[in-house]
Structures are given as structure tokens and as C-alpha cells.
Design an enzyme around this catalytic site. Structure first.
Site, PDB file in Angstrom:
ATOM      1  N   VAL A 171      88.192 -22.647-103.312  1.00 13.24           N
ATOM      2  CA  VAL A 171      87.806 -21.404-102.635  1.00 13.24           C
ATOM      3  C   VAL A 171      86.739 -21.755-101.609  1.00 13.24           C
ATOM      4  CG1 VAL A 171      87.005 -19.041-102.987  1.00 13.24           C
ATOM      5  CG2 VAL A 171      88.241 -20.216-104.808  1.00 13.24           C
ATOM      6  N   CYS A 172      87.056 -21.704-100.322  1.00 15.27           N
ATOM      7  CA  CYS A 172      86.199 -22.327 -99.319  1.00 15.27           C
ATOM      8  C   CYS A 172      85.977 -21.459 -98.085  1.00 15.27           C
ATOM      9  CB  CYS A 172      86.805 -23.651 -98.862  1.00 15.27           C
ATOM     10  SG  CYS A 172      87.231 -24.756-100.211  1.00 15.27           S
ATOM     11  N   THR A 173      85.011 -21.883 -97.266  1.00 18.13           N
ATOM     12  CA  THR A 173      84.803 -21.330 -95.931  1.00 18.13           C
ATOM     13  C   THR A 173      84.807 -22.478 -94.935  1.00 18.13           C
ATOM     14  OG1 THR A 173      83.433 -19.514 -96.788  1.00 18.13           O
ATOM     15  CG2 THR A 173      83.264 -20.012 -94.433  1.00 18.13           C
ATOM     16  N   ARG A 188      83.354 -13.451 -97.489  1.00 20.64           N
ATOM     17  CA  ARG A 188      82.508 -14.443 -96.827  1.00 20.64           C
ATOM     18  C   ARG A 188      82.788 -14.497 -95.329  1.00 20.64           C
ATOM     19  NH1 ARG A 188      85.292 -18.505 -99.222  1.00 20.64           N
ATOM     20  NH2 ARG A 188      86.445 -16.947-100.418  1.00 20.64           N
TER      21      ARG A 188
END
Length: 396
Positions: free
Chosen positions: A143-145, A334
Site C-alpha cells: 500500500v504505497c504513495t 493519501r
């Protein structure tokens, strides 16, 4: 059972969000941070160490020095995962299947990954099935940005927070996710070389032979984010186990692209056309003005290619874990704070330090964040910093 667990996790996430709204709990957000680079303070936990992987060596030997250094840390992480699984399976049937059955399908993995995994298991003195499982679960919980931005001179910067370990064991005492915490000491920068020359650079976790982040100096950069979908990685893994489809592991694909692709367009075509085990978002940046895109992938097809568009004033792209044409889940947004901070910085002031500021702003930085990676394709640089998110901080 795995698919059911995934659905349960998302039900819990939604419940937490609705509860927070009902109780009028303020979000753990903050104003856009500035002056956080070079990294210092409580959110900085250290630099990732550098290693060389010599691609001229036999695959079984390539990871020896890394695994020897990280043997204890690898054992600790696998034990955390096994302890978590035992909560749902106290009889140990799942671990038994991992140890006994996964090695039987190892030959379905392509070379050199098959041989490298065998070598890692031997050096780490870990059951082969557990090393195979360790190389699988990154397809499911990433789960990333990620951000790509172009400055006024045409330079491209590519950066990401890698957030990992959602719902994989909460440590109440230290207010953190157990798997996320155990991954940080396994984080390594790797210079992949052939004939004593750098082919590409990547940041990964020791023992994981695929790649999720990398730079091919002077040519392109690439990152991967998980795409949440009912027809997701669990389904793909089950199909792979039973030999139903001939699909490719995402980490293996990215590593192959980094190693073999010779241009931005060639890398783009591979990421668009290859059939995958799991749905994903690929963020790809080149080394020319305008060369940047987010590729939204289903397992078998490409759904969308979102291009940088300087003529329309679109000088950056932000991808988290949701289709860019839809709003993110309200308990996991986010994207909005990241875009707010990018707009505040402006194209005139974008740089490695200011992108690090964005990735240091809560909730872009959160309890799942293991590291921040910063890449400059023109200079061929990769910087990786281990992260922490002191309270108050959102769990994801």
C-alpha cells in the site's frame, strides 16, 4: 481462506472509518511539511545499506553476502508472519502446506528467480517453502504513495513511500504494525552489475528477488503500487498454484524490465502487455520532458495509461492505491494531501528535498511506511531512508 481474510480486512477498515466519522475523531493530518531534507528527527530511522549483486555469478550465489548479513533479520520477519498466521490457524496447517507443498511447484518459477530462491534458502538455512512464500506475499499487501514530477528545466524526479503490512499484526506496546517494523532492518539498496558495470539500481527487502522500485540510470525509473480489486492477487496466486494461467509475478516483471529494457517505450510496452498474477499500478518515468505515466493494470489487460501533460499544466502525477479517475476510499485518502502539498510547492521549486517533504507529511507518511525512496533518472541516483511515524499518526 485467503480471499475471505482479504474481504474481512477491508470490512474492518471500513468499520474503523465509519466509527471515526460517527465519533467525530479528527484525522491524523498536518500541514505540508518543509525543511525535512536531509532527513533528521523522529521520522528518520536510518539509511538503507548498499550492496552489489553480481549478475555474472551463478544465480544460486548472487545473494550470498546480503543473506549472510541479514540472516537474523530474515528469520525474525518470517517468524512474525508465522506467529500471525497461527492466530487464525493454531493447528499449523497453513505453515505445513507452505513447508511441504510450495517447494513442489518451485519449478513453475522462471529462471533465474528459481535458482536464486534456492540459493537464499540454503544460505539462510530456512525451509524452501517459507522463502517461496516470502517472495509471494509482496504481491498482496503493498500500500504505497508514488510521485513523478518534472521541473521547469525538464528534469524528472520519481519518489515513493513503500507502505507494507496492512492488518498483519498490530503491536499495541509500540503502536505499529509488526510486519512493517520487521521489514525496516531488511531494507537494502542494491546495485545490480554485469561486467563491473551498473545495469540498474533498486531498493528491496533482503531475500526478495523481485523488485518493486528501481532506476535504470539515464533511461527510466519504475515503481509499483497494489491495485485493490476483487479479481486480485489472491485469485492469481490460486490460479498459479493450480497451473490454470501462465501469468507473471509483478516483482519478477519489474526486475526483468529493469534488467533488459533499453528505453522508456520498451519498458512501457512490457508493463502494458504482460499478463500478471495481480492487478497493479505501474508508475514509469523516462529521461525526457513529458516521459511519465501511470499504467493501471487488471491481471490480463491494461485499463488506462495516464500521461504527464505539461500543455494542460499537469507537471506531476500522484498514485496511491486507487484508480485516478475515481475518488480514493474516504478512510484512506493519501492522494489529496499529497496533491495539496505538490501544488503548494509549485513546479518552480520541485526537487528531491521538496518531494521528500511531501512524503514526510501525514497521512502520506503513516504507520505502514517502511521507507522513502528518491530517484533522479538523469543522475542515476537512488536514496533510501527508513521511516517512522510518531503518534498521532494514522495506521494506514
Amino acid at each position: 481462506m485467503a480471499l475471505g481474510l482479504s474481504v474481512l480486512c477491508w470490512m474492518l477498515l471500513l468499520f474503523c472509518g465509519f466509527w471515526a466519522r460517527a465519533q467525530d475523531v479528527p484525522p491524523f493530518t498536518e500541514d505540508c511539511r518543509s525543511g525535512t531534507y536531509p532527513p533528521t528527527g523522529p521520522t528518520f530511522k536510518g539509511n538503507a545499506s548498499w550492496y552489489i549483486v553480481n549478475l555474472d555469478l551463478p544465480p544460486e550465489e548472487r545473494w550470498n553476502s546480503i543473506i549472510k548479513d541479514k540472516k537474523v533479520e530474515l528469520f525474525n520477519l518470517i517468524q512474525v508472519i508465522k506467529d500471525f498466521i497461527k492466530v487464525f490457524d493454531p493447528a499449523g496447517k497453513i505453515i505445513g502446506l507452505v513447508d511441504d507443498e510450495l517447494p513442489l511447484i518451485l519449478d513453475s518459477l522462471p529462471s533465474p528467480f528459481l535458482e536464486e530462491i534456492k540459493g537464499i534458502a540454503a544460505v539462510s538455512e530456512t525451509p524452501l517453502g517459507e522463502i517461496i512464500f516470502y517472495n509471494i506475499f509482496y504481491e498482496l499487501f503493498t500500500v504505497c504513495t508514488a510521485i513523478i514530477a518534472e521541473d521547469k528545466t525538464g528534469r524528472l524526479f520519481h519518489a515513493r513511500n513503500l507502505d507494507f503490512g496492512l492488518f498483519l499484526g498490530w503491536d499495541i506496546k509500540h503502536s505499529t504494525w509488526m510486519v512493517s517494523q520487521s521489514l525496516k532492518p531488511l531494507t537494502v539498496n542494491i546495485d545490480f552489475q554485469r561486467n563491473n558495470r551498473t545495469i540498474f539500481k533498486s531498493v528491496t527487502f533482503a531475500g526478495y528477488v523481485g523488485m518493486l522500485t528501481g532506476v535504470k540510470p539515464g533511461i527510466f525509473t519504475v515503481t509499483m503500487n497494489e491495485r485493490f480489486n476483487l479479481d486480485g492477487g489472491f485469485v492469481g496466486i490460486i490460479e498459479w498454484i493450480f497451473g490454470i494461467r501462465n501469468s507473471v509475478w509483478i516483482g519478477f516483471l519489474i526486475r526483468s524490465v529493469l534488467e533488459n529494457a533499453t528505453s522508456y517505450e520498451e519498458a512501457k510496452n512490457e508493463l502494458v502487455e504482460t499478463k500478471l498474477i495481480s492487478p497493479a499500478y505501474f508508475m514509469l518515468g523516462g529521461n525526457k520532458s513529458g516521459e511519465a505515466c501511470v499504467i493501471t493494470r487488471a491481471r490480463e489487460t491494461c485499463l488506462d495509461i495516464w500521461e504527464l501533460d505539461l500543455k494542460q499544466g499537469m507537471w506531476y502525477l500522484v498514485e496511491t492505491n486507487y484508480d485516478h479517475w475515481n475518488k480514493p476510499l474516504f478512510v484512506d485518502d493519501r492522494r489529496t494531501p499529497a496533491m495539496k502539498c505538490m501544488n503548494k510547492i509549485t513546479q518552480e521549486k520541485i526537487s528531491v528535498p521538496t518531494i521528500y517533504d511531501v512524503l514526510s507529511t501525514k497521512p502520506v507518511l503513516n504507520k505502514l511506511t517502511t521507507f522513502t525512496a528518491l530517484m533522479n533518472v538523469a543522475e542515476g541516483t537512488l536514496e533510501t531512508y527508513l521511516r517512522d511515524c510518531p503518534n498521532p499518526c494514522v495506521p494506514w
